[in-house]
Each structure stands twice: as C-alpha cells, then as structure tokens.
Enzyme design. Structure first.
Site, PDB file in Angstrom:
ATOM      1  N   GLY A 116      -7.874  -2.074  -7.765  1.00 30.75           N
ATOM      2  CA  GLY A 116      -6.900  -2.997  -8.338  1.00 30.75           C
ATOM      3  C   GLY A 116      -7.381  -4.440  -8.283  1.00 30.75           C
ATOM      4  O   GLY A 116      -7.179  -5.225  -9.216  1.00 30.75           O
ATOM      5  N   ASN A 145       4.757  -5.241  -5.117  1.00 26.90           N
ATOM      6  CA  ASN A 145       4.348  -4.358  -4.025  1.00 26.90           C
ATOM      7  C   ASN A 145       5.216  -4.473  -2.787  1.00 26.90           C
ATOM      8  O   ASN A 145       5.275  -3.549  -1.993  1.00 26.90           O
ATOM      9  CB  ASN A 145       2.875  -4.616  -3.657  1.00 26.90           C
ATOM     10  CG  ASN A 145       2.526  -6.079  -3.573  1.00 26.90           C
ATOM     11  OD1 ASN A 145       2.863  -6.871  -4.451  1.00 26.90           O
ATOM     12  ND2 ASN A 145       1.847  -6.467  -2.513  1.00 26.90           N
ATOM     13  N   GLN A 153       1.299  -0.902  -8.588  1.00 24.07           N
ATOM     14  CA  GLN A 153       2.399  -0.291  -7.829  1.00 24.07           C
ATOM     15  C   GLN A 153       3.344   0.538  -8.696  1.00 24.07           C
ATOM     16  O   GLN A 153       4.248   1.174  -8.161  1.00 24.07           O
ATOM     17  CB  GLN A 153       3.206  -1.367  -7.093  1.00 24.07           C
ATOM     18  CG  GLN A 153       2.491  -1.959  -5.901  1.00 24.07           C
ATOM     19  CD  GLN A 153       2.268  -0.982  -4.754  1.00 24.07           C
ATOM     20  OE1 GLN A 153       2.814   0.123  -4.728  1.00 24.07           O
ATOM     21  NE2 GLN A 153       1.459  -1.386  -3.798  1.00 24.07           N
ATOM     22  N   THR A 190     -24.466   1.556 -11.184  1.00 27.20           N
ATOM     23  CA  THR A 190     -24.365   3.018 -11.194  1.00 27.20           C
ATOM     24  C   THR A 190     -22.926   3.424 -10.919  1.00 27.20           C
ATOM     25  O   THR A 190     -22.308   2.928  -9.980  1.00 27.20           O
ATOM     26  CB  THR A 190     -25.302   3.594 -10.109  1.00 27.20           C
ATOM     27  OG1 THR A 190     -26.607   3.067 -10.345  1.00 27.20           O
ATOM     28  CG2 THR A 190     -25.328   5.104 -10.154  1.00 27.20           C
ATOM     29  N   CYS A 238      -2.383  -6.754   2.863  1.00 30.87           N
ATOM     30  CA  CYS A 238      -3.372  -7.833   2.738  1.00 30.87           C
ATOM     31  C   CYS A 238      -3.005  -9.041   3.575  1.00 30.87           C
ATOM     32  O   CYS A 238      -3.847  -9.821   3.944  1.00 30.87           O
ATOM     33  CB  CYS A 238      -3.490  -8.292   1.290  1.00 30.87           C
ATOM     34  SG  CYS A 238      -3.131  -7.021   0.132  1.00 30.87           S
TER      35      CYS A 238
END
Ligand SMILES: *Cc1c(COP(=O)(O)O)cnc(C)c1O
Length: 400
Positions: free
Chosen positions: A70, A150, A178, A236, A331
C-alpha cells in the site's frame, strides 16, 4: 488465550493463499522476465494473478501494476501523477486524516514547490464533497482521498468526489487499502483514475500490493531500473507474493456479502455491549454502519474512547490477557502524539489518547467477543481506579 482483534494492522495469511504460494517458493523459481520455460511458467502465474486482482476491483489486467504494498502504491500514485503533470499545474487536494503513505508523499511534493490543501473531515469522520469542490483551483492536478479510514473505518463518498474531479479535469486517486476485501470496491463504480490496495490487509502476504492505473493515464516513475510494468515497476517480480495477492483477491471475490454481514453484526454487538456496560466510553466518529444500502463504515472496525485512562496502558494490560488490540494505526504506535485521525475529526487530545481501535476478522467469533468484553471491563475498571483523572479518585484525594 490468544485472541486477535487488530486486522486493520494486518491479517493472517489464508491457508489457501499459502498453498497457492508454496510452489513459487520451491520449484518454480524462474525469473518471470526470462524467455525459457522457467520464466514462461512464472510469467503465466504473474499474469493469472493480475487477472485475479483486476477481477476483484472491476479493472482490466493491463491496468494493474504490482508494487511492494500500500505504501508504494500511494507514493507512486501521488508522486507519479503530480510529477507527470506539466507545470504550472502544481496543486493537489487531500485530507488531514489520510494514511502517512499519502500524507508524507504530499509533504515531499510541498518541498518540491507543490501546494497542498489538507481538507478536514467533519466530526462524523467524512470529507464533504462540497469542501473538495471549494478547494479546486485552475492549477489543481490531483485529488487523493482515502476510501475507508484505517482508524475509524468511515467510508468516504468517493463516487461524488470522483465526479467532481472528472468535471474539473482533475485526476482522482483513492487509497482503498482498508476497503478492498471488506466491502465492494469497483474502480468503474467509484469513478477513480488511481486506486491503491495491499495484500496483507485481506489475508494475503506482506510486502505485495497493487496500484490500479486507468488505461491511458501516464505516471512519472518513482523507481528506475528497467522496463517492467509500463516502465513504472522495474526489478525482478516477487512471484510468490504476486501469486499470493492473486489468491487473496480470488478468495475476497468469492466471499460474498455474508462475511461483511457477519462482521458487521459482531462489531455492532461489541459496540453495544461496551456502551451498555462501561461508563464514560463512546464511539469516535459515526455509529451507523450503513445508510440507503451504502456502507458508512467498513463492517469490521470500531474506535472507542475510554475516558480517564491511557490507550497505551489499555493495550498493554489487554495484551497480558492475550488480547491483541491497538490504539490506532500500527505505523504511529510508540508515538506520544494523539492520533492525527482522531484529532482531525475533532476528538480532544486527552480523549484521543484514551481510545482503542478494534478491527475484527474472519476467525473472530461471538464467544471471542465475549471474552474480550469481560477482560476489557476488568482492565478499564482497574486502570480507572488508579488514574488521578477519574472523578471518584479525585473526590477521594480531595477528602484526604
Ligand atoms: C496499511 C495501510 C497502508 C500501507 O500498506 P502497506 O502494504 O502496509 O505498505 C496504506 N494505507 C492504508 C489506509 C493502510 O491501512
């Protein structure tokens, strides 16, 4: 006892998702860009997953770019859209209660000379479309407003805001991290140009997500190194992660509305019982879950203030009972500042510090909610008896 009520921070990997990923962690190790058959097989798996993600949100596979999650999706959308626009279109509109992945992208653009309007949500936890319209300038290039918040779970009127953006010729991004997998998310119905999602918020693996980019829209890259995914995502590919995201998307598509209904009922039960049995507690933001058949909140989330106690102390005490709950976003944990989301909707700092976010998921049952309620009543009562802010404690101290 170990019970988990923090699904907005992350979810467990669904067993079906793990099974789908395992071959790509073992024998299918080819680089998806290689021409030989090892590469052909992993390329096919990546493209199958792209189709699964596209199907979940009503997009075309070519409109899906895989990211590391996200955070990267939000960065790429905000930085990529604004930097791709030609000066002097150097203004963007967002809200004060976005996820830090959007807020800090906006701050980075401010340092590059871009003007940013941070709209305040109302006390119920919603951005008013009229405020968005009022903030438009001739030089506005992007509007970025999250789909579901959130911390408090409110679902923003993205359809209305996207219509305003379209009318003004402005790009529209939404952080749907969310809402994806919790309520219907359809890029066409929402009318957005850009949409972020992340696998680990809906039973997929961590470190993989996607950005929907409407066909024809050109973004400036944020990462450099090759020609992967419209030149936007060199490097990759994380094949196992991408396969896991695809499998999680497939599961979310199959899980019809029944899980949303079940979680909504559990959430309402938890809220009702807290308000009925614990004094001086209340819901932050709106209480209603739906209106006119539309979700006002994602069904798994509630955010509740318990006056006279610290949220951090509640989290620690509940953890000692084996219960995982958080004060707000993962966070910002460890920060002494009250939640920027609760502050933005007008919750006073003291009350914000005494708030908890409960976010339910597939494994939670009514019996688990009952255990949670019992522990919560005990813990709140014990902490309040010790808190100098509690009126009864104050009265006692005054007498002495
Ligand atoms: C979790 C979250 C993000 C970040 O997603 P990651 O995959 O953890 O980087 C962004 N926005 C919202 C609203 C979130 O809840």
């Amino acid at each position: 006892m170990n019970l988990y009520f923090d699904h907005n921070a992350t979810t467990p990997l669904a067993p079906e998702v793990l099974e789908a990923m395992l071959p790509y962690l073992r024998e299918e190790y080819g680089n998806a860009s290689s021409i030989h058959r090892y590469g052909q097989r992993t390329r096919a798996a990546v493209e199958r997953a792209r189709g699964q993600v596209a199907a979940l949100i009503g997009a075309e596979p070519s409109e899906i770019v895989f990211t590391y999650g996200g955070t990267e999706s939000d960065n790429l959308a905000v930085l990529g859209a604004v930097r791709a626009s030609l000066l002097p279109r150097n203004h963007l509109i967002t809200s004060a209660f976005e996820h830090p992945a959007v807020l800090y992208s906006c701050k980075a653009l401010e340092n590059e000379g871009v003007a940013v309007t941070y709209l305040r949500p109302n006390g119920n936890g919603f951005i008013r479309p009229d405020d968005v319209r009022g903030a438009l300038r001739p030089e506005t290039v992007l509007i970025t407003i999250m789909h579901a918040n959130n911390e408090i779970g409110t679902v923003q009127p993205i359809e209305e805001i996207a219509a305003i953006a379209k009318h003004a010729g402005v790009l529209m991004h939404t952080d749907a991290v969310q809402s994806t997998g919790k309520i219907p998310v359809d890029v066409k119905a929402l009318g957005v140009d850009l949409l972020s999602l992340s696998a680990h918020k809906f039973y997929g693996p961590k470190g993989i997500g996607a950005l929907y980019i409407r066909k024809g829209l050109k973004l400036a890259p944020v990462l450099f190194g090759g020609h992967g995914q419209h030149d936007l995502r060199p490097g990759t590919e994380n094949v196992a992660g991408i396969v896991g995201l695809g499998a999680a998307a497939q599961l979310a598509t199959e899980l019809n509305h029944s899980e949303a209904k079940r979680l909504g009922e559990l959430r309402d039960y938890l809220e009702d019982e807290i308000l009925r049995t614990i004094d001086a507690a209340g819901v932050n933001g709106i209480r209603a879950g739906m209106r006119d058949g539309r979700f006002l909140r994602v069904p798994n989330t509630t955010n509740i203030h318990f006056d006279y106690v610290e949220g951090e102390s509640l989290v620690i005490s509940l953890d000692l009972h084996g219960l995982a709950i958080s004060t707000g976003s993962a966070c910002s944990s460890g920060s002494v500042e009250p939640s920027h989301v609760l502050t933005a909707i007008g919750v006073p700092a003291q009350r914000a510090r005494g708030s908890l976010r409960f976010s339910l998921g597939r494994q939670n049952t009514k019996e688990q909610i009952d255990e949670l309620l019992q522990a919560l009543r005990q813990v709140v009562a014990r902490l309040r008896a010790l808190s100098p802010e509690t009126p009864e404690v104050q009265a006692e101290t005054a007498k002495q």
